[in-house]
Design a protein around this motif. Sequence first.
Motif, PDB file in Angstrom:
ATOM      1  N   LEU A 195     -11.089  -1.442  -8.079  1.00 11.42           N
ATOM      2  CA  LEU A 195     -10.485  -2.044  -6.894  1.00 11.42           C
ATOM      3  C   LEU A 195      -8.992  -2.281  -7.077  1.00 11.42           C
ATOM      4  O   LEU A 195      -8.224  -2.232  -6.110  1.00 11.42           O
ATOM      5  CB  LEU A 195     -11.177  -3.375  -6.569  1.00 11.42           C
ATOM      6  CG  LEU A 195     -12.596  -3.295  -6.023  1.00 11.42           C
ATOM      7  CD1 LEU A 195     -13.204  -4.693  -5.930  1.00 11.42           C
ATOM      8  CD2 LEU A 195     -12.613  -2.629  -4.655  1.00 11.42           C
ATOM      9  N   LEU A 196      -8.557  -2.534  -8.320  1.00 15.67           N
ATOM     10  CA  LEU A 196      -7.155  -2.844  -8.591  1.00 15.67           C
ATOM     11  C   LEU A 196      -6.347  -1.616  -8.980  1.00 15.67           C
ATOM     12  O   LEU A 196      -5.200  -1.745  -9.436  1.00 15.67           O
ATOM     13  CB  LEU A 196      -7.061  -3.905  -9.702  1.00 15.67           C
ATOM     14  CG  LEU A 196      -7.682  -5.269  -9.374  1.00 15.67           C
ATOM     15  CD1 LEU A 196      -7.511  -6.237 -10.543  1.00 15.67           C
ATOM     16  CD2 LEU A 196      -7.074  -5.860  -8.111  1.00 15.67           C
ATOM     17  N   ALA A 197      -6.912  -0.448  -8.789  1.00 17.00           N
ATOM     18  CA  ALA A 197      -6.184   0.784  -9.103  1.00 17.00           C
ATOM     19  C   ALA A 197      -4.932   0.886  -8.244  1.00 17.00           C
ATOM     20  O   ALA A 197      -4.942   0.555  -7.052  1.00 17.00           O
ATOM     21  CB  ALA A 197      -7.089   1.993  -8.876  1.00 17.00           C
ATOM     22  N   LYS A 198      -3.817   1.349  -8.861  1.00 15.99           N
ATOM     23  CA  LYS A 198      -2.567   1.478  -8.103  1.00 15.99           C
ATOM     24  C   LYS A 198      -2.680   2.541  -7.015  1.00 15.99           C
ATOM     25  O   LYS A 198      -2.094   2.399  -5.931  1.00 15.99           O
ATOM     26  CB  LYS A 198      -1.416   1.833  -9.055  1.00 15.99           C
ATOM     27  CG  LYS A 198      -1.210   0.834 -10.177  1.00 15.99           C
ATOM     28  CD  LYS A 198      -0.924  -0.574  -9.651  1.00 15.99           C
ATOM     29  CE  LYS A 198      -0.684  -1.534 -10.800  1.00 15.99           C
ATOM     30  NZ  LYS A 198      -0.622  -2.944 -10.358  1.00 15.99           N
ATOM     31  N   ASP A 199      -3.411   3.601  -7.292  1.00 17.28           N
ATOM     32  CA  ASP A 199      -3.600   4.673  -6.323  1.00 17.28           C
ATOM     33  C   ASP A 199      -4.747   4.307  -5.384  1.00 17.28           C
ATOM     34  O   ASP A 199      -5.895   4.190  -5.812  1.00 17.28           O
ATOM     35  CB  ASP A 199      -3.917   5.975  -7.053  1.00 17.28           C
ATOM     36  CG  ASP A 199      -4.132   7.149  -6.088  1.00 17.28           C
ATOM     37  OD1 ASP A 199      -3.963   6.952  -4.868  1.00 17.28           O
ATOM     38  OD2 ASP A 199      -4.474   8.245  -6.575  1.00 17.28           O
ATOM     39  N   PRO A 200      -4.494   4.097  -4.079  1.00 17.67           N
ATOM     40  CA  PRO A 200      -5.585   3.733  -3.165  1.00 17.67           C
ATOM     41  C   PRO A 200      -6.728   4.732  -3.155  1.00 17.67           C
ATOM     42  O   PRO A 200      -7.873   4.353  -2.914  1.00 17.67           O
ATOM     43  CB  PRO A 200      -4.887   3.684  -1.794  1.00 17.67           C
ATOM     44  CG  PRO A 200      -3.455   3.424  -2.106  1.00 17.67           C
ATOM     45  CD  PRO A 200      -3.187   4.132  -3.397  1.00 17.67           C
ATOM     46  N   GLY A 201      -6.451   5.983  -3.454  1.00 19.62           N
ATOM     47  CA  GLY A 201      -7.500   6.984  -3.456  1.00 19.62           C
ATOM     48  C   GLY A 201      -8.520   6.794  -4.553  1.00 19.62           C
ATOM     49  O   GLY A 201      -9.616   7.373  -4.494  1.00 19.62           O
ATOM     50  N   GLN A 202      -8.185   5.995  -5.592  1.00 18.69           N
ATOM     51  CA  GLN A 202      -9.118   5.743  -6.688  1.00 18.69           C
ATOM     52  C   GLN A 202     -10.024   4.545  -6.416  1.00 18.69           C
ATOM     53  O   GLN A 202     -10.934   4.274  -7.191  1.00 18.69           O
ATOM     54  CB  GLN A 202      -8.341   5.524  -7.989  1.00 18.69           C
ATOM     55  CG  GLN A 202      -7.547   6.737  -8.449  1.00 18.69           C
ATOM     56  CD  GLN A 202      -6.778   6.476  -9.723  1.00 18.69           C
ATOM     57  OE1 GLN A 202      -6.935   5.445 -10.373  1.00 18.69           O
ATOM     58  NE2 GLN A 202      -5.905   7.413 -10.093  1.00 18.69           N
ATOM     59  N   ARG A 203      -9.757   3.829  -5.332  1.00 18.62           N
ATOM     60  CA  ARG A 203     -10.591   2.671  -4.997  1.00 18.62           C
ATOM     61  C   ARG A 203     -11.852   3.128  -4.258  1.00 18.62           C
ATOM     62  O   ARG A 203     -12.041   4.321  -4.012  1.00 18.62           O
ATOM     63  CB  ARG A 203      -9.797   1.678  -4.137  1.00 18.62           C
ATOM     64  CG  ARG A 203      -8.546   1.155  -4.831  1.00 18.62           C
ATOM     65  CD  ARG A 203      -7.641   0.379  -3.901  1.00 18.62           C
ATOM     66  NE  ARG A 203      -6.305   0.241  -4.478  1.00 18.62           N
ATOM     67  CZ  ARG A 203      -5.206  -0.025  -3.783  1.00 18.62           C
ATOM     68  NH1 ARG A 203      -5.295  -0.182  -2.453  1.00 18.62           N
ATOM     69  NH2 ARG A 203      -4.041  -0.117  -4.376  1.00 18.62           N
ATOM     70  N   TYR A 204     -12.699   2.205  -3.885  1.00 15.36           N
ATOM     71  CA  TYR A 204     -13.919   2.541  -3.145  1.00 15.36           C
ATOM     72  C   TYR A 204     -13.553   3.127  -1.787  1.00 15.36           C
ATOM     73  O   TYR A 204     -12.510   2.801  -1.204  1.00 15.36           O
ATOM     74  CB  TYR A 204     -14.809   1.311  -2.990  1.00 15.36           C
ATOM     75  CG  TYR A 204     -15.514   0.925  -4.267  1.00 15.36           C
ATOM     76  CD1 TYR A 204     -16.804   1.362  -4.537  1.00 15.36           C
ATOM     77  CD2 TYR A 204     -14.875   0.126  -5.221  1.00 15.36           C
ATOM     78  CE1 TYR A 204     -17.452   1.020  -5.713  1.00 15.36           C
ATOM     79  CE2 TYR A 204     -15.512  -0.224  -6.395  1.00 15.36           C
ATOM     80  CZ  TYR A 204     -16.797   0.226  -6.643  1.00 15.36           C
ATOM     81  OH  TYR A 204     -17.422  -0.100  -7.811  1.00 15.36           O
ATOM     82  N   ASP A 205     -14.427   3.968  -1.278  1.00 14.35           N
ATOM     83  CA  ASP A 205     -14.147   4.642  -0.014  1.00 14.35           C
ATOM     84  C   ASP A 205     -14.138   3.679   1.166  1.00 14.35           C
ATOM     85  O   ASP A 205     -13.430   3.902   2.151  1.00 14.35           O
ATOM     86  CB  ASP A 205     -15.191   5.735   0.250  1.00 14.35           C
ATOM     87  CG  ASP A 205     -15.065   6.887  -0.734  1.00 14.35           C
ATOM     88  OD1 ASP A 205     -13.960   7.077  -1.272  1.00 14.35           O
ATOM     89  OD2 ASP A 205     -16.074   7.577  -0.977  1.00 14.35           O
ATOM     90  N   SER A 206     -14.933   2.615   1.094  1.00 12.94           N
ATOM     91  CA  SER A 206     -15.049   1.704   2.238  1.00 12.94           C
ATOM     92  C   SER A 206     -15.605   0.375   1.752  1.00 12.94           C
ATOM     93  O   SER A 206     -16.154   0.260   0.647  1.00 12.94           O
ATOM     94  CB  SER A 206     -15.974   2.287   3.313  1.00 12.94           C
ATOM     95  OG  SER A 206     -17.300   2.373   2.816  1.00 12.94           O
ATOM     96  N   ALA A 207     -15.475  -0.631   2.616  1.00  7.45           N
ATOM     97  CA  ALA A 207     -16.059  -1.938   2.317  1.00  7.45           C
ATOM     98  C   ALA A 207     -17.581  -1.850   2.253  1.00  7.45           C
ATOM     99  O   ALA A 207     -18.217  -2.540   1.447  1.00  7.45           O
ATOM    100  CB  ALA A 207     -15.625  -2.960   3.368  1.00  7.45           C
ATOM    101  N   ALA A 208     -18.185  -1.005   3.097  1.00  5.66           N
ATOM    102  CA  ALA A 208     -19.643  -0.865   3.087  1.00  5.66           C
ATOM    103  C   ALA A 208     -20.128  -0.298   1.756  1.00  5.66           C
ATOM    104  O   ALA A 208     -21.150  -0.734   1.208  1.00  5.66           O
ATOM    105  CB  ALA A 208     -20.093   0.022   4.241  1.00  5.66           C
ATOM    106  N   ALA A 209     -19.395   0.697   1.202  1.00  6.48           N
ATOM    107  CA  ALA A 209     -19.778   1.268  -0.091  1.00  6.48           C
ATOM    108  C   ALA A 209     -19.663   0.227  -1.199  1.00  6.48           C
ATOM    109  O   ALA A 209     -20.514   0.150  -2.101  1.00  6.48           O
ATOM    110  CB  ALA A 209     -18.908   2.484  -0.397  1.00  6.48           C
TER     111      ALA A 209
END
Length: 498
Positions: A195-209
Motif C-alpha cells: 500500500l505504501l509503494a511509491k509507484d501507484p501501479g504497485q498498490r492494490y487494484d481497488s479498495a474492494a480487492a
Amino acid sequence: MEDRKLADRYRLVRPLGQGGMGEVWEAHDESLRRPVAVKVISALAGGGSRADEARARFLREARITAVLQHPHIVTVHDLGEAATDEGTTPFLVMELLQARGLDAVIRRGPAGEADAARWGAQICDALAEARGRPEQRSDLYALGCLLFELLTGQLPFTAPDTVGYLTAHLNDTPPAPSSVAPGVSAAWDNLVLRLLAKDPGQRYDSAAALADELRRLDGLDRTAARYTPTVADPGEQRPAPPPATARGNSSPAPTSAATTQTAPRPAGRPGATRRDLLCCAARAPPRSRWPAALYLTGAPRKDPVAWSRNIGDVDLMNSSGSDVIVADGRCHVARGNDYRDDAVLCTVDLAGGEPLWEAPLNGLWASGERHFTVIDGTVLAMTRHRDEFDLLHAFDAAGGERRWQREIALGTQLDVHRPSGLLITGEDRLVVGIDPRTGDSRWTFDASPYGGFVPAGDLVLCDGGWAVHGETGEELWERSDIFPRGDRGQALGEGILC
C-alpha cells in the motif's frame, strides 16, 4: 462559536474535531429533538477566489456524500447556510455517531491485527462505494499509513516539520511494520508495504480487492462484515430468544432473555447490515448468583456473537420496565436486584462492548416502577430510599456526569412526552413538565383533586378531563367526563384515541 444556533434550528454543543477545511461540532436539532453532527466550513481567510474555491469544494463534498447510502458512511440530514461576519458560509448536518475515534484507540497502543483487518475492510467498503477512479490508489496509500499506525502505534515517517513529512512520503522507503512492532506477521508487512509503494501501479487494484485481502487475513469472508449501529429508539423493544455463548467465553449460558434493540437497515443494501445487530440482556435462573451478560450479534452466516460482556446482576423478574436501553450508539443497563442490591447504572459502547461509565445510585431501584429512561442525551433513573421517598437521578448519557437529582413522593407517576422531550410527573395533584437536562420545571398544571395523566400525541391528558399542551402546559380544553387511564393515548390525525 459555542452557544450559536445555525438556521434557527441546530444548536452547537461542543467541538468534535477540525481539519484544514472545516470544523465538526456535536449539535442538537431543536426541531426533531435529536443529537446531530454539524460540519462548518472554516473561516474563509483571504476572501476572493480562495473563499469561493473552498465554498465550492465544501458544497461538492456535501452533495456527493448525500447521495451515498452505506453502513460505513455517515448519513447526511441537511445542508444549509449560516450568517457570519464575512457573509454566509455553508454547513452540513450529519448523523452523530457515539464511539471512540481511532486516534483515541491508538493513544492506548497498537490495536492488533484482528481489529486492524476488520476496521480496514470496513473502510475499504466505504471507499469502494464513494471514490472516483483517479483518487482510488491515493486513498489506498493513505489507508496504508493508517494501518501502519494501527499495527505499530506510530506513523510510518517522522519529520520535524511539514516539508520534512512531504519529502519523506515522496522519497523515503517506509519501514516494515514488524521492524517497529515485533510480532507483526510477515503477511501484514507485505500488505502494508504494498500500500505504501511509491509507484501507484504497485498498490492494490481497488479498495474492494484490498477488502478481500484484509478479510482473508482476519479469517472472514465478504458476508461476515460486522457493522456499527447508530441510534435505536428505546421504545421499539421486542423479546428475543437467548443467544448462544460466544466461543472462548467462559460465561455460563443464559436461560432467559430480556429486551432487544435493532438498528435500521439502510435501504437497498443486501447482506449483513445494521439490522443484523441485536443487543440483549440475559440472566441465569432466578435463584442463581450468576451474573447477567450483554450480547451483540454479528453476521448471521458466521459467529452469531460479535461481543459479549458480563455486567453483574440484573433483576428481570421483578421489573415492569426496561432493564436495557439502546440510544445514540450506547447501551445503558440497570444493574442490581430490586430487593437486596444497590442500584447501579452501567453504560457500554455498542460498537465494541467496552465499558464507558457506571454510576452507583446508593439505593434500591424503585420497585414496580420504570427503572430508568433516556431522553435527549440524559439518563434518568429512580431509586427508593427506606420507603420514605423516591429519588430521581439525571446523568449525562455520554460521560456519566451527574446533572441533577431531586426527591419525589413515593409512587410518583413518571412518563416521557416524546414530542416535547420533557419528563412529565404527577405528584401532589400537580402535573409538571421537567427539562431532563437541567431538572428545571418548564410548566406546572394544577389537576386537583387527582393529579394523574396520560401522554397523548402533542397533549397531556389529566385526570378530571383537562387537556394541556405537552410543551407549554397551556390548558386547551376540558371534559369532566374523561378520566384517562392505561398506556399512552394515540394521535389519530387531529384526534386522540385513549
